[in-house]
Structures are given as C-alpha cells and as structure tokens.
Design an enzyme around this catalytic site. Structure first.
Site, PDB file in Angstrom:
ATOM      1  N   GLU A 237      -3.907   6.925  -4.229  1.00 37.94           N
ATOM      2  CA  GLU A 237      -3.598   5.971  -3.183  1.00 37.94           C
ATOM      3  C   GLU A 237      -3.371   5.091  -4.561  1.00 37.94           C
ATOM      4  O   GLU A 237      -4.393   4.474  -5.210  1.00 37.94           O
ATOM      5  CB  GLU A 237      -4.451   6.009  -2.260  1.00 37.94           C
TER       6      GLU A 237
ATOM      7  N   TYR B 153       0.884  -1.573  -0.100  1.00 36.73           N
ATOM      8  CA  TYR B 153      -0.247   0.118  -0.147  1.00 36.73           C
ATOM      9  C   TYR B 153       1.126   1.219  -0.369  1.00 36.73           C
ATOM     10  O   TYR B 153       1.864   1.724   0.523  1.00 36.73           O
ATOM     11  CB  TYR B 153      -0.497  -0.019   1.033  1.00 36.73           C
TER      12      TYR B 153
END
Ligand code: ADP
Ligand code: MG
Length: 399
Positions: A207, A119
């Site tokens: 993101e 991530y």
C-alpha cells in the site's frame, strides 16, 4: 510478515521506485547524524511501527495536544527534539488498538514539497486469481472512508499474471489518477515498478498512501506498507532478515518455533486442534454454543508430545483462557499416541483449567482409556457438538 516503512522503501528503491532520501535511526544521536547527511532544510521524523495512521496518532506519554508520529522538522535541532519525544514512547493510532506500540526506531527523511497526494495499493484478489491494483485520487487519508463515502473515486485494475503488466495497465492507472502528460507517463512507470516488486518479492499486500506529486513534477512514494506471503519467505532470506520480532505477538513467535499455526483471539476457550479446517469448525461450534475461542491453533499432522506440550504452554500463557478444548482426529497419528502426548503435556504444565478432549480415529478406544486412567480431571467427549457443550459448561462453572 510485515516490515517497517523504511525497509519497504529500501526494497522498492531496488526496483527503480522513486522515494525521498532517508536513513533509519535507533537513538537520538543516530537521528541527528542521519539528518546531517540529508540535504535539508526540511526533514520528516517518522516513527517506525508496524501500523498506519501514525501522523494522526497520539503518544501516551505526551500531552493530548502534542503532535503524532510523523513530524515535519525545520532544523537539525527540531529533528533532535522530535526524536527525543518519540523514542521509547508509546504511539496509539487507529491501527494499533488502545495499547499502542512502543517506538524503537525512527526514519529521518527528506521533507517533500507536496502538490497532491494519491493512493495506490495492490493485493492478491482471490476471486479473479489476479493482482488487483487499487488507485484513487484521494491519497493521504483513510481509504476505508473514501471507499465508504465516495466509492466512485476508487478504481480497481486487475492484472492477469500470465499476461503480466502491460502498457494499458499503466495508462489505466494514469487515467484513474487524472494525470496528463509527463506525470501520466510517470504513473504508468511507477505502477509497473511496484507490480514487479510485488510479484518478485511474493507480497500479499503493498500500500502506497500517499503517492505524491511533488511541486517540481515528480511522483514519489511517501509512505508504504508491505506484507509478504509467509509461505514464500523461505525463498527470500533477505526479506526474512527484516523481521522485527518486537512488533509481533510473543505467543505467535513462540508458536512458529514449534511449527504451530497459532493466532490469538479474544475469547476464553483455548483450542488445540489438528488441521486448519477442523480448527475453524471447532471455533465455529464454540461460538454456536455461546462462548468464544481464545485462539486458533493447528498443531499439524505430526502432533508429538513436544508439540502438544508447547501448544498447552502457549495457550495457558493467555490469562483470559478459562478452559481448553482439544479436538484431534487421529488419522496418520494414532489416538493412543496422541492421548499419551496430552497426558504427558498436561502433567508437565500442571494444568490448572478444565480440559475437554475429543478424540476420533485410529485406536480411539485405547486413546480414551489412556485419558480415563491418567488420574487427570480430563472430561472426555464423544463428538464435536458434545465437546463444545461440555467445555462451554466447564468455563461457565469457573466464571
Ligand atoms: P501515516 O499514514 O502512518 O500517518 P505517512 O507517512 O502517510 O504516515 O505520513 C502522514 C502524512 O505526513 C502524509 O500524508 C504526508 O502528508 C506527510 N508526510 C509524510 N512523509 C512526508 C515527507 N517526507 N515530506 C513531507 N510530508 C510528508
Ligand atoms: Mg500513510
């Protein structure tokens, strides 16, 4: 402003970021043609909506055990079948709310052999006035859940805009992802490319979830969400061209045409205010009196009749609105001119709900006289507290 995954990936690719090959499609035929141009034998059919959680989402029209909005296809025939299932149907994910979003576009992309998912995201951190890069070894899942249950698995690296992205930032990212050797170097490089894209495009959020390590040892961006600071869009016409209005609230689009800052909320009292600070104070005091605002609306400094009329129309389109509170400070604009605008607008839209108006500032008495003599059932208020109490009492009478 948000864009679709495929658009964000195309923007990132220009900064050198590694992405799997992929082609957007609006129809089943285009999806098949897209797959034929990809190397295969694995394809992924991805619903393009402005919301995450698509993989675990559910289509309203499909059986409950059907798969979601990210499907791995092992042949062109499967791509065709999945495209048929998704296009035109409504995908409900944790981020869309119950209503879901209709899928009008697909992204047909290369199926990647994933070794591990990571991530990485970036936001503007107002507290430190820096760009904060948030990285975690726990990719592919809900990052809020990771933050809640295993916060030690999330690292935050902030970058001073004056200094820019330095090699030590890259090393910090590689270290946080527990990568060594060539993958560690790749992590530093991709972090720098993403930072460069973030700054150059005036993003307010980027993101990557997941960032993946492939079985053949490369780091690729597999999914991305990107949003842009709308105050800077004027200098990015290429980004502005990516706007997909079908993904936005129609009332908010209408408001932006009149340069009105409007955000829809869940309450029943429509608000029309000038100035963002006053608008927030108005929402607060409505809540303090036990009801909820139906919207945030800042009509700005130059509230013309045209703007006020447009604002009334937008507020009234929301069926939840049971009353309207107008709270205007006539500074540069004079209260009598504002009152004229309110009366004209209220007549034009055939106002059907109670209207409480609080005016203050230059020529306030003339303004109040205009409202009082208008023949309209406008309830005048003397100050903010009085206005809030009156509109709350009015909507409770209707309910
Ligand atoms: P969302 O976050 O909206 O569910 P993602 O693009 O992150 O959508 O897809 C969900 C999961 O599907 C990913 O975590 C990944 O495991 C898998 N996936 C997505 N794209 C690909 C791809 N091109 N190849 C292989 N697997 C993929
Ligand atoms: Mg994702």
């Amino acid at each position: 402003m948000n864009v679709h995954e495929y658009q964000a990936k195309e923007l990132l690719a220009k900064f050198g970021v590694g992405i799997p090959a992929g082609i957007a499609a609006l129809t089943v035929e285009e999806a098949v043609a897209a797959a034929k141009q990809l190397p295969g034998p694995l394809y992924v059919v991805k619903a393009q909506i402005h919301a995450g959680g698509r993989g675990k989402g559910k289509f309203k029209e499909l059986p409950a055990d059907a798969k979601g909005g990210v499907r791995l296809a092992k042949s062109i025939e499967e791509v065709e079948a999945f495209a048929k299932e998704m296009l035109g149907n409504t995908l409900v994910t944790v981020q869309t709310g119950e209503a879901g979003k209709q899928v009008n576009r697909l992204y047909i992309t290369d199926g990647v052999d994933i070794a591990k998912e990571y991530y990485l995201s970036m936001v503007v951190d107002r507290a430190s006035s820096r760009v904060a890069m948030i990285v975690s070894t726990e990719g592919g899942m809900d990052i809020e859940e990771v933050a809640h249950s295993t916060p030690e698995k999330i690292a935050t690296i902030t970058i001073d805009p004056a200094e820019g992205f330095m090699p030590h930032h890259g090393r910090a990212v590689g270290y946080a992802l527990k990568l060594t050797g060539d993958l560690n170097k790749q992590a530093g490089k991709i972090a720098e490319q993403l930072y460069n894209a973030f700054v150059a495009l005036d993003c307010d959020m980027l993101e990557i979830n997941p960032l993946v390590e492939t079985k053949d040892g490369n780091l690729l961006v597999l999914d991305t969400k990107m949003s842009f600071d709308s105050n800077s869009l004027y200098r990015h016409p290429d980004v502005m061209a990516l706007r997909d209005e079908t993904e936005e609230d129609p009332a908010e689009i209408e408001a932006s045409k009149y340069d009105l800052a409007y955000i829809k909320l869940d309450g029943n009292i429509g608000c029309m205010v000038n100035g963002a600070g006053l608008a927030m104070a108005t929402m607060d005091i409505i809540k303090l009196n036990g009801e909820f605002p139906a919207n945030f609306l800042d009509v700005g400094g130059g509230a013309t009749t045209e703007k006020v009329t447009a604002a009334f129309k937008i507020i009234l389109k929301d069926p939840a609105v049971k009353g309207i509170l107008v709270n205007i400070f006539g500074g540069i604009m004079k209260c009598d001119i504002i009152a004229d605008g309110i009366v004209a607008a209220a007549k034009e839209v055939n106002l059907s709900v109670p209207l409480v108006v609080r005016l203050e500032g230059t020529n306030v008495q003339q303004g109040k006289d205009i409202l009082a003599n208008s023949g309209l059932p406008i309830v005048p208020a003397n100050d903010l507290g009085d206005a809030a109490r009156k509109i709350v009492a009015e909507v409770r009478k209707v309910a």
